[in-house]
Motif scaffolding. Sequence first.
Motif, PDB file in Angstrom:
ATOM      1  N   LYS A 374      34.049  39.324  46.172  1.00 49.35           N
ATOM      2  CA  LYS A 374      34.270  38.514  44.974  1.00 49.35           C
ATOM      3  C   LYS A 374      34.333  39.386  43.722  1.00 49.35           C
ATOM      4  CE  LYS A 374      32.257  34.606  42.455  1.00 49.35           C
ATOM      5  NZ  LYS A 374      31.133  33.640  42.405  1.00 49.35           N
ATOM      6  N   SER A 375      35.216  38.996  42.796  1.00 46.08           N
ATOM      7  CA  SER A 375      35.295  39.670  41.506  1.00 46.08           C
ATOM      8  C   SER A 375      34.411  38.934  40.501  1.00 46.08           C
ATOM      9  CB  SER A 375      36.743  39.679  41.000  1.00 46.08           C
ATOM     10  OG  SER A 375      36.810  40.239  39.709  1.00 46.08           O
ATOM     11  N   ASN A 376      33.760  39.695  39.649  1.00 34.90           N
ATOM     12  CA  ASN A 376      32.919  39.076  38.619  1.00 34.90           C
ATOM     13  C   ASN A 376      33.744  38.517  37.472  1.00 34.90           C
ATOM     14  OD1 ASN A 376      30.478  39.641  39.945  1.00 34.90           O
ATOM     15  ND2 ASN A 376      30.513  41.757  39.173  1.00 34.90           N
ATOM     16  N   GLU A 393      34.348  47.318  44.457  1.00 32.54           N
ATOM     17  CA  GLU A 393      34.104  46.815  45.805  1.00 32.54           C
ATOM     18  C   GLU A 393      35.301  46.061  46.386  1.00 32.54           C
ATOM     19  OE1 GLU A 393      32.262  46.085  43.165  1.00 32.54           O
ATOM     20  OE2 GLU A 393      30.539  47.416  43.451  1.00 32.54           O
ATOM     21  N   ALA A 394      36.370  45.888  45.609  1.00 28.88           N
ATOM     22  CA  ALA A 394      37.539  45.155  46.115  1.00 28.88           C
ATOM     23  C   ALA A 394      38.057  45.813  47.387  1.00 28.88           C
ATOM     24  CB  ALA A 394      38.640  45.122  45.058  1.00 28.88           C
ATOM     25  N   SER A 395      38.527  45.005  48.308  1.00 26.62           N
ATOM     26  CA  SER A 395      39.083  45.539  49.555  1.00 26.62           C
ATOM     27  C   SER A 395      40.323  46.360  49.239  1.00 26.62           C
ATOM     28  CB  SER A 395      39.432  44.396  50.501  1.00 26.62           C
ATOM     29  OG  SER A 395      38.278  43.662  50.834  1.00 26.62           O
ATOM     30  N   ARG A 396      40.385  47.561  49.816  1.00 22.23           N
ATOM     31  CA  ARG A 396      41.486  48.476  49.527  1.00 22.23           C
ATOM     32  C   ARG A 396      42.177  48.887  50.819  1.00 22.23           C
ATOM     33  NH1 ARG A 396      40.733  50.826  44.278  1.00 22.23           N
ATOM     34  NH2 ARG A 396      38.871  49.896  43.334  1.00 22.23           N
ATOM     35  N   PHE A 397      43.510  48.926  50.768  1.00 19.33           N
ATOM     36  CA  PHE A 397      44.316  49.333  51.924  1.00 19.33           C
ATOM     37  C   PHE A 397      45.364  50.330  51.444  1.00 19.33           C
ATOM     38  CE2 PHE A 397      42.975  44.936  52.252  1.00 19.33           C
ATOM     39  CZ  PHE A 397      42.371  44.869  53.499  1.00 19.33           C
ATOM     40  N   ASN A 398      45.428  51.467  52.088  1.00 15.44           N
ATOM     41  CA  ASN A 398      46.446  52.453  51.712  1.00 15.44           C
ATOM     42  C   ASN A 398      47.113  53.097  52.927  1.00 15.44           C
ATOM     43  OD1 ASN A 398      44.474  54.159  52.654  1.00 15.44           O
ATOM     44  ND2 ASN A 398      43.870  54.907  50.626  1.00 15.44           N
ATOM     45  N   VAL A 415      46.977  48.676  48.221  1.00 12.10           N
ATOM     46  CA  VAL A 415      46.743  47.236  48.114  1.00 12.10           C
ATOM     47  C   VAL A 415      45.290  46.992  47.720  1.00 12.10           C
ATOM     48  CG1 VAL A 415      46.746  45.025  49.338  1.00 12.10           C
ATOM     49  CG2 VAL A 415      48.475  46.755  49.888  1.00 12.10           C
ATOM     50  N   LEU A 416      45.088  46.109  46.760  1.00 14.33           N
ATOM     51  CA  LEU A 416      43.754  45.642  46.384  1.00 14.33           C
ATOM     52  C   LEU A 416      43.681  44.146  46.644  1.00 14.33           C
ATOM     53  CD1 LEU A 416      43.214  47.414  42.928  1.00 14.33           C
ATOM     54  CD2 LEU A 416      42.168  48.025  45.110  1.00 14.33           C
ATOM     55  N   MET A 417      42.522  43.674  47.153  1.00 11.99           N
ATOM     56  CA  MET A 417      42.326  42.242  47.373  1.00 11.99           C
ATOM     57  C   MET A 417      40.927  41.847  46.921  1.00 11.99           C
ATOM     58  SD  MET A 417      44.144  41.435  51.049  1.00 11.99           S
ATOM     59  CE  MET A 417      43.786  39.683  50.908  1.00 11.99           C
ATOM     60  N   THR A 418      40.856  40.709  46.246  1.00  5.33           N
ATOM     61  CA  THR A 418      39.576  40.153  45.831  1.00  5.33           C
ATOM     62  C   THR A 418      39.742  38.643  45.717  1.00  5.33           C
ATOM     63  OG1 THR A 418      37.787  40.334  44.208  1.00  5.33           O
ATOM     64  CG2 THR A 418      40.035  40.358  43.342  1.00  5.33           C
ATOM     65  N   TYR A 419      38.650  37.948  45.409  1.00  5.13           N
ATOM     66  CA  TYR A 419      38.788  36.515  45.151  1.00  5.13           C
ATOM     67  C   TYR A 419      37.884  36.128  43.988  1.00  5.13           C
ATOM     68  CZ  TYR A 419      34.315  35.249  47.402  1.00  5.13           C
ATOM     69  OH  TYR A 419      32.985  35.111  47.718  1.00  5.13           O
ATOM     70  N   TYR A 420      38.292  35.066  43.334  1.00  5.53           N
ATOM     71  CA  TYR A 420      37.525  34.540  42.204  1.00  5.53           C
ATOM     72  C   TYR A 420      37.657  33.030  42.256  1.00  5.53           C
ATOM     73  CZ  TYR A 420      35.838  33.829  37.432  1.00  5.53           C
ATOM     74  OH  TYR A 420      35.112  33.422  36.325  1.00  5.53           O
ATOM     75  N   GLU A 421      36.493  32.371  42.355  1.00  5.87           N
ATOM     76  CA  GLU A 421      36.451  30.918  42.542  1.00  5.87           C
ATOM     77  C   GLU A 421      37.287  30.551  43.768  1.00  5.87           C
ATOM     78  OE1 GLU A 421      37.491  29.222  38.756  1.00  5.87           O
ATOM     79  OE2 GLU A 421      35.498  29.621  37.915  1.00  5.87           O
ATOM     80  N   TYR A 425      43.353  36.949  45.186  1.00  3.78           N
ATOM     81  CA  TYR A 425      44.138  37.842  44.329  1.00  3.78           C
ATOM     82  C   TYR A 425      44.563  39.077  45.121  1.00  3.78           C
ATOM     83  CZ  TYR A 425      42.440  35.097  40.362  1.00  3.78           C
ATOM     84  OH  TYR A 425      42.160  34.072  39.480  1.00  3.78           O
ATOM     85  N   MET A 426      45.813  39.456  44.947  1.00  6.67           N
ATOM     86  CA  MET A 426      46.329  40.689  45.551  1.00  6.67           C
ATOM     87  C   MET A 426      47.046  41.499  44.482  1.00  6.67           C
ATOM     88  SD  MET A 426      48.050  39.592  49.180  1.00  6.67           S
ATOM     89  CE  MET A 426      47.286  38.408  50.287  1.00  6.67           C
ATOM     90  N   ALA A 427      46.892  42.814  44.576  1.00  9.39           N
ATOM     91  CA  ALA A 427      47.649  43.731  43.722  1.00  9.39           C
ATOM     92  C   ALA A 427      48.191  44.844  44.612  1.00  9.39           C
ATOM     93  CB  ALA A 427      46.767  44.308  42.628  1.00  9.39           C
ATOM     94  N   VAL A 428      49.504  45.071  44.538  1.00 15.09           N
ATOM     95  CA  VAL A 428      50.140  46.103  45.364  1.00 15.09           C
ATOM     96  C   VAL A 428      50.842  47.096  44.447  1.00 15.09           C
ATOM     97  CG1 VAL A 428      51.740  46.599  47.236  1.00 15.09           C
ATOM     98  CG2 VAL A 428      50.517  44.408  47.200  1.00 15.09           C
ATOM     99  N   THR A 429      50.458  48.364  44.561  1.00 17.44           N
ATOM    100  CA  THR A 429      51.102  49.433  43.798  1.00 17.44           C
ATOM    101  C   THR A 429      52.015  50.207  44.735  1.00 17.44           C
ATOM    102  OG1 THR A 429      49.171  49.633  42.360  1.00 17.44           O
ATOM    103  CG2 THR A 429      50.739  51.463  42.356  1.00 17.44           C
TER     104      THR A 429
END
Length: 561
Positions: A374-376, A393-398, A415-421, A425-429
């Motif tokens: 979880k993201s704060n 602490e976000a899950s990271r995949f490379n 790749v970053l993955m987290t959740y809030y409520e 959420y995903m972010a891919v660079t």
Amino acid sequence: MKKVCLILLIGIFMLPVFAKNNFHFAVLSDRSGGVNHEAFKMVVKDINNLHPDLIVTVGDLSDNALKNEYKKAMDVMDKFEVPVFYTPGNNDIVDEKTRKLFIEFTGNKPYYSFEYQNTHFIVLDNSTAESYEDMEKKQKEWLKNDLKENKDKINIYVFMHKPFWADNVAENKNDKMHSLFKKYNVDAVFTGHWHQYAHNEYDGIDYYLAGSSGGGFGKENVDLGKFYQFLWCKVDHDRLNVSIIKAGNIYRDDLVNIQEEKLSYKIVNELIASNGKYLEEEKSLHAEIKIENATQKTINKKLYINSKDNWIIDTESIPVVLKPAETFTKKIKLTKKGNFYPLPEMKFVYPFGRNKKIEYNRGLNIKPKVKIRKSNNQPEIDGRIKKSEWPKEASRFNEFCNNYGQKSQISKTEVLMTYYEDNLYMAVTSYESDVSKIRADTKKRDGNVYNDDSIGILISQNPYKIYQTYINTNSVIWDALIDLEKQERIKSWNGNYEHAVKKYDNRWVMEIKMNLSDLNIDKNKPFFFNIRRQQKTKNKSGFLTPNWKYDSGGYVEAKFE
């Protein structure tokens, strides 16, 4: 009424005439000069499978004019079911004694002519000559008379071993033989000897140099016509069409039946399987291998597990003995010592059908099992990855792979993955050496985004419902719901996503917010996902797991922490 009858009668009587002016013949070339007898047999088999009306050779069936080589060649030639007309080569006739040997084995004179339908065939003997001038006077006189008598034939084709035309006609030199051919309306000349294909047209005459049908030629080079071959010739009235057929590429129509086809698919996708889950905090795991025998015969083979230095396995060779309808299972221990990819490879030869086999060679199905933390703070979807929004602490995949579990050749991707409520959420660079070369043609929602540089997402909690999404660098989205129970892709379904894409000098970033209710995901249960990067500048794709299919059992397994 009489006119109609007359037309019909003319049509009836002309049909057989036209039917006789259409046939196929094969040109078989050199076997000798570094004999590959297996290749020669393959060429003969291919020709037989095409069922020509006749076959003409261009010489060099024997090797060094030896009797035992004649016998070996003719034992194979006897398999032909149609007439064969032989041309002598320099490895068939070297003197008067071997001239008699040629006649004895082939049943043909060294030079002769024959008719087939509307075509006149001429076979010449230049086996011991180095030029037209060197050929014996008697044969040259015979040739001139034969051409003169048949000059009005619709087609005239000449066959000889050595390509005299290559050193004279092709060099724009005066050539008495070519002049003779031109004078008496020769249409095509077929030769061999050089073990390499060539074709040119001079003064309306097609000259062919047939490549090897079993003789040596060094290293294969298709661009230079250096491969085992034969010529397939179609005569359609006054037209000749010639194709080069590479040996080993002709098959009978009963090559595969539908039962074998279905079983071959089942072997690869169902009957041979492996399954293992990898937790990052645990370096070792056990993977189960399963093989089912769906044939009517006992399978007695060895299973091999090969690995690079990044995985240590407790066994590399496993004997497998399976009676019909039996299932083999085996657990193996694996310890990760480096990168996740490449995965250890499982190799197994599965025999089935009419002496057929599947050579199975795939990475073990080892799925990462991860925790989504979880993201704060709620990440802002703007294409900018801010440390304040994406926790350490976000899950990271490379690490990305290809469809076979090998390391992907795409550029660096994170790749970053987290959740809030209640949102994922995903972010891919996606790094790119030249951002200007990125392909992004699609500009409308649900257009062909998957043909662009894009990020693809497969996500599911219910194995019968899979949500698929693609986003390109224009921030255009394509999405659909895959309903496996109904066996349909519901393109009209649209996810209520928030997403953004931003380009930088050496990368582009995609961020997306996905509401869990849109995906029918219960936060208290595991879900499954896979991510794909399509990099068009390299024409490559990379996946988090090799399984980019509508089968969530092969995706990354995730649980909200």
